[in-house]
Design a protein around this motif. Structure first.
Motif, PDB file in Angstrom:
ATOM      1  N   SER A   1       7.039  36.890  46.786  1.00  0.00           N
ATOM      2  CA  SER A   1       6.659  36.130  45.602  1.00  0.00           C
ATOM      3  C   SER A   1       5.835  34.921  46.052  1.00  0.00           C
ATOM      4  O   SER A   1       5.846  34.573  47.243  1.00  0.00           O
ATOM      5  CB  SER A   1       7.909  35.648  44.865  1.00  0.00           C
ATOM      6  N   PRO A   2       5.143  34.252  45.128  1.00  0.00           N
ATOM      7  CA  PRO A   2       4.430  33.023  45.498  1.00  0.00           C
ATOM      8  C   PRO A   2       5.362  31.995  46.140  1.00  0.00           C
ATOM      9  O   PRO A   2       4.964  31.286  47.071  1.00  0.00           O
ATOM     10  CB  PRO A   2       3.880  32.524  44.153  1.00  0.00           C
ATOM     11  N   GLU A   3       6.598  31.920  45.642  1.00  0.00           N
ATOM     12  CA  GLU A   3       7.571  30.975  46.201  1.00  0.00           C
ATOM     13  C   GLU A   3       7.927  31.347  47.639  1.00  0.00           C
ATOM     14  O   GLU A   3       8.110  30.466  48.489  1.00  0.00           O
ATOM     15  CB  GLU A   3       8.838  30.954  45.340  1.00  0.00           C
ATOM     16  N   ASP A   4       8.012  32.642  47.921  1.00  0.00           N
ATOM     17  CA  ASP A   4       8.278  33.102  49.287  1.00  0.00           C
ATOM     18  C   ASP A   4       7.150  32.674  50.220  1.00  0.00           C
ATOM     19  O   ASP A   4       7.392  32.207  51.338  1.00  0.00           O
ATOM     20  CB  ASP A   4       8.386  34.628  49.329  1.00  0.00           C
ATOM     21  N   MET A   5       5.919  32.835  49.752  1.00  0.00           N
ATOM     22  CA  MET A   5       4.755  32.504  50.569  1.00  0.00           C
ATOM     23  C   MET A   5       4.698  31.009  50.878  1.00  0.00           C
ATOM     24  O   MET A   5       4.397  30.610  52.010  1.00  0.00           O
ATOM     25  CB  MET A   5       3.483  32.952  49.861  1.00  0.00           C
ATOM     26  N   VAL A   6       5.007  30.197  49.883  1.00  0.00           N
ATOM     27  CA  VAL A   6       5.042  28.749  50.077  1.00  0.00           C
ATOM     28  C   VAL A   6       6.140  28.378  51.075  1.00  0.00           C
ATOM     29  O   VAL A   6       5.927  27.558  51.976  1.00  0.00           O
ATOM     30  CB  VAL A   6       5.275  28.020  48.738  1.00  0.00           C
ATOM     31  N   ALA A   7       7.291  28.992  50.932  1.00  0.00           N
ATOM     32  CA  ALA A   7       8.409  28.706  51.836  1.00  0.00           C
ATOM     33  C   ALA A   7       8.070  29.088  53.273  1.00  0.00           C
ATOM     34  O   ALA A   7       8.368  28.335  54.213  1.00  0.00           O
ATOM     35  CB  ALA A   7       9.664  29.451  51.375  1.00  0.00           C
ATOM     36  N   LEU A   8       7.447  30.237  53.458  1.00  0.00           N
ATOM     37  CA  LEU A   8       7.044  30.665  54.808  1.00  0.00           C
ATOM     38  C   LEU A   8       6.012  29.712  55.392  1.00  0.00           C
ATOM     39  O   LEU A   8       6.079  29.363  56.574  1.00  0.00           O
ATOM     40  CB  LEU A   8       6.484  32.084  54.749  1.00  0.00           C
ATOM     41  N   GLY A   9       5.067  29.294  54.565  1.00  0.00           N
ATOM     42  CA  GLY A   9       4.061  28.349  55.037  1.00  0.00           C
ATOM     43  C   GLY A   9       4.687  27.055  55.511  1.00  0.00           C
ATOM     44  O   GLY A   9       4.360  26.540  56.590  1.00  0.00           O
ATOM     45  N   LYS A  10       5.601  26.528  54.727  1.00  0.00           N
ATOM     46  CA  LYS A  10       6.266  25.267  55.080  1.00  0.00           C
ATOM     47  C   LYS A  10       7.082  25.421  56.359  1.00  0.00           C
ATOM     48  O   LYS A  10       7.086  24.529  57.218  1.00  0.00           O
ATOM     49  CB  LYS A  10       7.178  24.819  53.943  1.00  0.00           C
ATOM     50  N   PHE A  11       7.784  26.551  56.472  1.00  0.00           N
ATOM     51  CA  PHE A  11       8.635  26.750  57.648  1.00  0.00           C
ATOM     52  C   PHE A  11       7.807  26.792  58.922  1.00  0.00           C
ATOM     53  O   PHE A  11       8.089  26.065  59.876  1.00  0.00           O
ATOM     54  CB  PHE A  11       9.441  28.042  57.516  1.00  0.00           C
ATOM     55  N   PHE A  12       6.790  27.643  58.945  1.00  0.00           N
ATOM     56  CA  PHE A  12       6.000  27.773  60.166  1.00  0.00           C
ATOM     57  C   PHE A  12       5.229  26.481  60.474  1.00  0.00           C
ATOM     58  O   PHE A  12       5.055  26.126  61.645  1.00  0.00           O
ATOM     59  CB  PHE A  12       5.037  28.958  60.062  1.00  0.00           C
ATOM     60  N   ALA A  13       4.790  25.782  59.442  1.00  0.00           N
ATOM     61  CA  ALA A  13       4.083  24.518  59.660  1.00  0.00           C
ATOM     62  C   ALA A  13       4.984  23.489  60.328  1.00  0.00           C
ATOM     63  O   ALA A  13       4.505  22.602  61.057  1.00  0.00           O
ATOM     64  CB  ALA A  13       3.555  23.973  58.336  1.00  0.00           C
ATOM     65  N   SER A  14       6.284  23.598  60.100  1.00  0.00           N
ATOM     66  CA  SER A  14       7.233  22.631  60.661  1.00  0.00           C
ATOM     67  C   SER A  14       7.653  22.954  62.091  1.00  0.00           C
ATOM     68  O   SER A  14       8.296  22.141  62.751  1.00  0.00           O
ATOM     69  CB  SER A  14       8.494  22.582  59.785  1.00  0.00           C
ATOM     70  N   ARG A  15       7.286  24.113  62.578  1.00  0.00           N
ATOM     71  CA  ARG A  15       7.656  24.510  63.936  1.00  0.00           C
ATOM     72  C   ARG A  15       6.699  23.872  64.951  1.00  0.00           C
ATOM     73  O   ARG A  15       5.514  23.701  64.675  1.00  0.00           O
ATOM     74  CB  ARG A  15       7.616  26.025  64.102  1.00  0.00           C
TER      75      ARG A  15
END
Length: 204
Positions: free
Chosen positions: A92-106
């Motif tokens: 979902s769009p929410e999944d994509m946003v969550a994945l983006g935020k997670f990887f950006a924080s690594r």
């Protein structure tokens, strides 16, 4: 005076409530991302986006909005990939946003370029371009530190083979999204220049 104190107190409470809501949202996003990554993404990109294989891009420290956009492009067909198509089908769009935020924080994974002579040539092309052939400086869009932006990818620390492959795909118009801008950039680049820039960025 009492009115001012009351207003400040209410403002402070509102800010605390907002901070709490944001923290809860971030926690929910991270849990959502980890669940998706644990089910599929880690196989190619690693649990933290470190990607040990040059076939797959490193996602750690990549820009969150850029990741979400690429996932959406994979899903709607703007960017073609037989490997990614089934991976994004149910996101979902929410999944994509969550994945983006997670990887950006690594944290980014920094390694020294293997071929320093080639990287030196790449350093020059990346920062100054090639005035003799009209190749523009990559830094003019991706930044001096190759950190990119919300709409442009972080290139620093990326696998050299992956960057070189993407440049070649843009050159051949085989990459099916973000093509118009990048084709104009790489159309005058030689294979040596592509390899050099990719090698430089791998150790950035």
């Amino acid at each position: 005076m009492r009115t001012q104190h009351t207003f400040r107190a209410l403002t402070a409470l509102a800010l605390l409530a907002l901070a709490g809501a944001c923290a809860a949202q971030n926690s929910d996003d991270e849990a959502r991302a980890k669940k998706i990554i644990g089910a599929s993404c880690f196989l190619c990109h690693g649990a933290e986006g470190e990607s040990a294989s040059a076939v797959f891009p490193r996602l750690a420290a990549q820009n969150a909005d850029y990741i979400a956009k690429q996932l959406e492009n994979f899903k709607n067909g703007q960017r073609k990939s037989t490997a990614m198509e089934p991976m994004v089908a149910n996101l979902s769009p929410e999944d994509m946003v969550a994945l983006g935020k997670f990887f950006a924080s690594r944290p980014a994974h920094q390694r020294k370029a293997r071929d320093q002579d080639l990287a030196t040539v790449g350093n020059y092309i990346y920062h100054k371009g090639n005035k003799f052939s009209g190749v523009p400086a990559c830094a003019s869009c991706h930044g001096q530190e190759a950190a990119g932006s919300a709409t442009l990818p972080r290139l620093a620390g990326q696998h050299s083979a992956y960057v070189e492959d993407q440049l070649q795909q843009f050159h051949k118009r085989a990459r099916t999204n973000d093509n118009a801008v990048m084709h104009a950039v790489v159309e005058k680049m030689t294979p040596l220049e592509m390899a050099a820039v990719a090698e430089y960025l791998s150790g950035k």
